[in-house]
Scaffold this motif. Structure first.
Motif, short mmCIF file in Angstrom:
data_model
loop_
_atom_site.label_atom_id
_atom_site.label_comp_id
_atom_site.label_asym_id
_atom_site.label_seq_id
_atom_site.Cartn_x
_atom_site.Cartn_y
_atom_site.Cartn_z
N ARG A 1 -15.99 -0.50 -5.83
CA ARG A 1 -16.65 0.76 -6.14
C ARG A 1 -17.21 0.76 -7.56
O ARG A 1 -18.29 1.22 -7.81
N TRP A 2 -16.41 0.28 -8.50
CA TRP A 2 -16.81 0.21 -9.91
C TRP A 2 -16.41 -1.15 -10.44
O TRP A 2 -15.31 -1.63 -10.18
N VAL A 3 -17.27 -1.75 -11.22
CA VAL A 3 -16.93 -2.93 -12.01
C VAL A 3 -17.50 -2.68 -13.39
O VAL A 3 -18.70 -2.47 -13.55
N TYR B 1 -12.73 -3.94 -15.75
CA TYR B 1 -12.00 -3.02 -14.89
C TYR B 1 -12.69 -3.02 -13.53
O TYR B 1 -13.92 -2.94 -13.45
N VAL B 2 -11.88 -3.09 -12.47
CA VAL B 2 -12.41 -3.09 -11.10
C VAL B 2 -11.70 -1.99 -10.30
O VAL B 2 -10.47 -1.97 -10.25
N ALA B 3 -12.48 -1.10 -9.72
CA ALA B 3 -11.94 -0.09 -8.80
C ALA B 3 -12.48 -0.42 -7.42
O ALA B 3 -13.67 -0.69 -7.25
N HIS B 4 -11.61 -0.42 -6.43
CA HIS B 4 -11.99 -0.90 -5.10
C HIS B 4 -12.35 0.19 -4.11
O HIS B 4 -12.95 -0.10 -3.08
N GLU B 5 -11.98 1.41 -4.37
CA GLU B 5 -12.12 2.45 -3.35
C GLU B 5 -13.03 3.58 -3.78
O GLU B 5 -13.22 3.84 -4.96
N TRP B 6 -13.56 4.26 -2.80
CA TRP B 6 -14.28 5.51 -2.99
C TRP B 6 -13.27 6.62 -3.17
O TRP B 6 -12.11 6.49 -2.80
N ASP B 7 -13.71 7.74 -3.67
CA ASP B 7 -12.87 8.92 -3.74
C ASP B 7 -12.43 9.25 -2.30
O ASP B 7 -13.26 9.36 -1.40
#
Length: 158
Positions: free
Chosen positions: A52-54, A62-68
């Motif tokens: 979702r975010w890199v 920072y890496v976020a893998h999921e949507w809200d």
């Protein structure tokens, strides 16, 4: 767009990748700011979900893998305020480089915070009743609409 101001330059590519697609199903946009480059992308034709975010910096990523998860939770019958509401199932990952050169080998898990869309609507209600500020300014809305309109043009570079 107002977070960092209006970009100095940007370039948008769009395509229809799926057979029979009647609308663009892939895009990448590169926004150039002083000292910052932002890349936005989406693909409806991907067999594997992308993070979702890199976010990359000189000392780590920072890496976020999921949507809200709130919309999915609502569809599943959950309600705001219940236990687990708005929390991501998978924590983000912080990859730190001790010196800006050495590649990190093990990510550190970073738990998110619970999302709650109701806060936006409560702020909007209060602003309309004269008891607070509007959560999104007219300038922010105009700039977002301008960016969307420019990104939809055939020649979407600036």
């Amino acid at each position: 767009m107002l977070q960092w101001g209006w970009p100095r330059r940007w370039f948008v590519q769009r395509a229809r990748l799926r057979p029979g697609a009647v609308a663009d199903d892939w895009f990448v946009a590169t926004l150039d700011y002083d000292g910052l480059c932002v890349t936005l992308q989406a693909c409806m034709a991907s067999a594997r979900p992308a993070p979702r975010w890199v976010i990359h910096g000189t000392l780590g990523s920072y890496v976020a893998h999921e949507w809200d998860p709130q919309e999915t939770q609502l569809k599943a019958g959950a309600r705001p305020g219940e236990a687990g509401w708005g929390w991501l199932a998978r924590p983000g990952e912080l990859w730190l480089s001790p010196d800006g050169v050495t590649a990190p080998s093990v990510p550190q898990p970073v738990p998110g915070c619970a999302g709650d869309y109701r806060m936006f609507y409560a702020q909007l209600r209060d602003a309309l009743a004269g008891r607070g500020d509007v959560p999104v300014s007219g300038a922010q809305i105009r700039q977002t609409m301008r960016a969307l309109a420019m990104g939809c043009q055939d020649d979407a570079s600036m």
